[in-house]
Scaffold this motif. Sequence first.
Motif, PDB file in Angstrom:
ATOM      1  N   THR A   1      42.507  17.341 -60.835  1.00  0.00           N
ATOM      2  CA  THR A   1      41.675  18.544 -60.799  1.00  0.00           C
ATOM      3  C   THR A   1      40.750  18.449 -59.588  1.00  0.00           C
ATOM      4  N   ALA A   2      40.282  19.594 -59.121  1.00  0.00           N
ATOM      5  CA  ALA A   2      39.362  19.599 -57.979  1.00  0.00           C
ATOM      6  C   ALA A   2      38.085  18.845 -58.311  1.00  0.00           C
ATOM      7  N   ASP A   3      37.613  18.963 -59.547  1.00  0.00           N
ATOM      8  CA  ASP A   3      36.378  18.272 -59.922  1.00  0.00           C
ATOM      9  C   ASP A   3      36.552  16.761 -59.929  1.00  0.00           C
ATOM     10  N   SER A   4      37.731  16.282 -60.324  1.00  0.00           N
ATOM     11  CA  SER A   4      37.977  14.839 -60.286  1.00  0.00           C
ATOM     12  C   SER A   4      37.954  14.335 -58.847  1.00  0.00           C
ATOM     13  N   VAL A   5      38.496  15.113 -57.929  1.00  0.00           N
ATOM     14  CA  VAL A   5      38.456  14.751 -56.516  1.00  0.00           C
ATOM     15  C   VAL A   5      37.013  14.722 -56.028  1.00  0.00           C
ATOM     16  N   ALA A   6      36.237  15.739 -56.413  1.00  0.00           N
ATOM     17  CA  ALA A   6      34.842  15.825 -55.979  1.00  0.00           C
ATOM     18  C   ALA A   6      34.032  14.632 -56.478  1.00  0.00           C
ATOM     19  N   VAL A   7      34.210  14.278 -57.749  1.00  0.00           N
ATOM     20  CA  VAL A   7      33.475  13.142 -58.298  1.00  0.00           C
ATOM     21  C   VAL A   7      33.866  11.855 -57.580  1.00  0.00           C
TER      22      VAL A   7
ATOM     23  N   ARG B   1      29.829  19.234 -56.237  1.00  0.00           N
ATOM     24  CA  ARG B   1      30.884  19.898 -55.465  1.00  0.00           C
ATOM     25  C   ARG B   1      30.440  20.178 -54.037  1.00  0.00           C
ATOM     26  N   ALA B   2      29.188  20.637 -53.880  1.00  0.00           N
ATOM     27  CA  ALA B   2      28.685  20.929 -52.534  1.00  0.00           C
ATOM     28  C   ALA B   2      28.593  19.660 -51.698  1.00  0.00           C
ATOM     29  N   GLU B   3      28.134  18.565 -52.305  1.00  0.00           N
ATOM     30  CA  GLU B   3      28.047  17.295 -51.580  1.00  0.00           C
ATOM     31  C   GLU B   3      29.448  16.796 -51.213  1.00  0.00           C
ATOM     32  N   ALA B   4      30.400  16.942 -52.126  1.00  0.00           N
ATOM     33  CA  ALA B   4      31.775  16.525 -51.834  1.00  0.00           C
ATOM     34  C   ALA B   4      32.362  17.343 -50.696  1.00  0.00           C
ATOM     35  N   ALA B   5      32.028  18.642 -50.656  1.00  0.00           N
ATOM     36  CA  ALA B   5      32.524  19.486 -49.562  1.00  0.00           C
ATOM     37  C   ALA B   5      31.988  18.996 -48.227  1.00  0.00           C
ATOM     38  N   ALA B   6      30.709  18.613 -48.196  1.00  0.00           N
ATOM     39  CA  ALA B   6      30.133  18.098 -46.951  1.00  0.00           C
ATOM     40  C   ALA B   6      30.782  16.776 -46.554  1.00  0.00           C
TER      41      ALA B   6
ATOM     42  N   LEU C   1      34.866  11.501 -54.432  1.00  0.00           N
ATOM     43  CA  LEU C   1      34.199  11.478 -53.122  1.00  0.00           C
ATOM     44  C   LEU C   1      32.718  11.152 -53.268  1.00  0.00           C
ATOM     45  N   TYR C   2      32.080  11.770 -54.254  1.00  0.00           N
ATOM     46  CA  TYR C   2      30.643  11.555 -54.452  1.00  0.00           C
ATOM     47  C   TYR C   2      30.359  10.098 -54.819  1.00  0.00           C
ATOM     48  N   ARG C   3      31.146   9.542 -55.731  1.00  0.00           N
ATOM     49  CA  ARG C   3      30.906   8.161 -56.161  1.00  0.00           C
ATOM     50  C   ARG C   3      31.145   7.169 -55.035  1.00  0.00           C
ATOM     51  N   ASP C   4      32.161   7.424 -54.212  1.00  0.00           N
ATOM     52  CA  ASP C   4      32.423   6.530 -53.082  1.00  0.00           C
ATOM     53  C   ASP C   4      31.241   6.496 -52.122  1.00  0.00           C
ATOM     54  N   ALA C   5      30.547   7.631 -51.992  1.00  0.00           N
ATOM     55  CA  ALA C   5      29.431   7.711 -51.045  1.00  0.00           C
ATOM     56  C   ALA C   5      28.094   7.325 -51.660  1.00  0.00           C
ATOM     57  N   HIS C   6      27.877   7.659 -52.942  1.00  0.00           N
ATOM     58  CA  HIS C   6      26.540   7.510 -53.529  1.00  0.00           C
ATOM     59  C   HIS C   6      26.506   6.706 -54.815  1.00  0.00           C
TER      60      HIS C   6
END
Length: 690
Positions: free
Chosen positions: A298-304, A419-424, A306-311
């Motif tokens: 899911t798009a949300d799983s991808v977003a999470v 989601r916004a942070e993952a987009a960035a 990306l976010y976890r890898d960074a933060h």
Amino acid sequence: MWKLSFKPSAFHALSANVPKNDLPRVLRGLDQLCADPLPNGRERRKLSGGDGLFRCKVHGFRVMYVFDDSHVSVLDVRAREDDHATYGSLPEPEHLGAGPDAELPDEDDGASYLPPRDEAPAGETPLESPITEELLAALRVPEAHHAALLGCATEEALLDCDEVPERFRMAVVDGLVGRPVPELLVQPDLVVAEADDLIRYREGELMGFLLRLNAEQEKYVRWAASGRGPTLLKGGPGTGKSTVALHRVGVFLDALRAEGVARPRVLFTTYTRALTRVSEQLLRQLLGDDARFVEVSTADSVAVGLYRDAHGAVDIARFDQQRELLEGAVAAVRFSGNSLQAAAKRKTIARLGLDYLLEEVSGVIEARGLTSLESYAAAGRPGRGTPLGKTQREAVWEVREAYVKALAQAGLKTWEQVRAEAAALAEGEGGYDAVLVDEAQDLQPSSIRMLVGLAAAPNRLFLTADANQSIYGAGFRWKDVHEDLRFMGRTGILKANHRSTRENGDAAEHYLSAGGALDDEDRDARYVHRGPLPVMRRVGEGAELELITRFIRGATRALRLGTGSAAVLCPTRRQVRRVVAGLQDDGLPAVAADADSLDLASAGVKVITLKSAKGLEFPVVVVAGLGDESYPALWTRETDEQRAELLERERRTMFVAMTRAMRALMVVLPDGRDLPLFGGFDERYWNVGA
């Protein structure tokens, strides 16, 4: 040479009726049938009373089939001496098996699946042949279910044997009882690559078969694949957008290999986690070993991710937490400007109301990734019914800043922020060689921006969407999401509906046209299947459950299905619980579920919320539980514009619910509640009654 396809019921009939030793000869006969399916007056004959329906004698067996310019579709396989009732229920002339261009009759008698209230119970129908251990073994029914099935002596007992999972009961029905021809014809066609696959399927080595693409769908698998930019495929419910997207994966893999990419990475996103499992299985069948190059998520799983890898880990705020923190932010904010300006801003916030304000902050500012007052002031707000001027947007922005601080102090993030942070984080990353986005209309702009950023090149991006199935938040414009989303000359539209009957589809489209449609472009859908008019009834709450029970029993009996093929869709979880309890009290097995936990093969009626039904389909659907005074939540809206916006969104939700029905559909409206949401049930399209 024609290609071979099977209706799902025909697989069971083949397993049940053709002994293993006879199977190779029957398969050779099917190969000969694909070489020439035309009637010759001897082995191959056209059945009287059913245009386009044929029967072929193959080594002591009768094969019933239809064919078009490219495929022979097998409907049933039985012993030659078996004059089964299936053959006595011939199709109407429109059922040619040749796709959406078949000519349809102009009128329908409006017959309903709803038996009259005072109808005497139908007599029991004895099985023509007993259920045996040999039959159950041939159908690969687990031994744990044999005792229950061996005790069934009538069709009714077999259909009601709820302790046995639906898929096993239906396999026995297909093999032993059979279905009326019109019901066989509405089943999807499953492609058989080679006859030996049928032997492997019989022996349990294959999970299943891929759906056959029609000519319209095949066109869009490779359409615009060599273009310079992304491709958008639009289409109404049941047109096969997701199936085309799955086949498009193979096109991307071929193109990447031609470019020298030895180990491509492809991302395929679905709407729910439940759909990821289905997509993974289909991709394994479609791609074989190449499926290892495809990540389904899911798009949300991808977003999470990306976010976890960074933060690191993230704690997502619940809705009640968001509402509480926003309420505190409204109380604590100090508006800028003089006393008159500050008073005007506070009045604006009070007039908008807390729920609308939360939607504005989450669904417009955060979902669009707007990071400054200037960007918010310049942003379009499509779908938002309440206009906001410069000073009003300043007021919203200042509350939003206080709200973001409150979230941070609580150690929380909203999904929109993630989601916004993952987009960035994804912007320009190109982490995948190709990205396919299914059901893009329900993704927020920041999620789509993230997926665009993850695609290595714009021409390696493929999206499917139907704006009128958007049930969350306001709409958006593609150009506002990302500058790379320019679909000039690369927007296709699927029009052939293979899920719903024409009657169900026309009724749902007409309902939506009364208010709530976001996209009226080329909505002239073509329907492959026919059926009775859908039913709309107005009843008091006390009579609703009895009505639902009668309809489900009548529809499943008429379609020769188990109750597990039916679903009741309700607006709230409270209504879901009420309906489950009521159906169980009436002796109808029922289970509450959501989109992620739903087991489509389980016994009993599935009772889920309207929004959880997105992406699913059921032969029998009832939309009910609409009498709850909290639905729709108009009391949370302060202005007429806000109420109108909510009602349009809820009409789209109702439209999505209606289009989950493949065959039988009933909408139960509460008597005495005359809301605009409950208007639009024209008697030309609905079997209306009280």
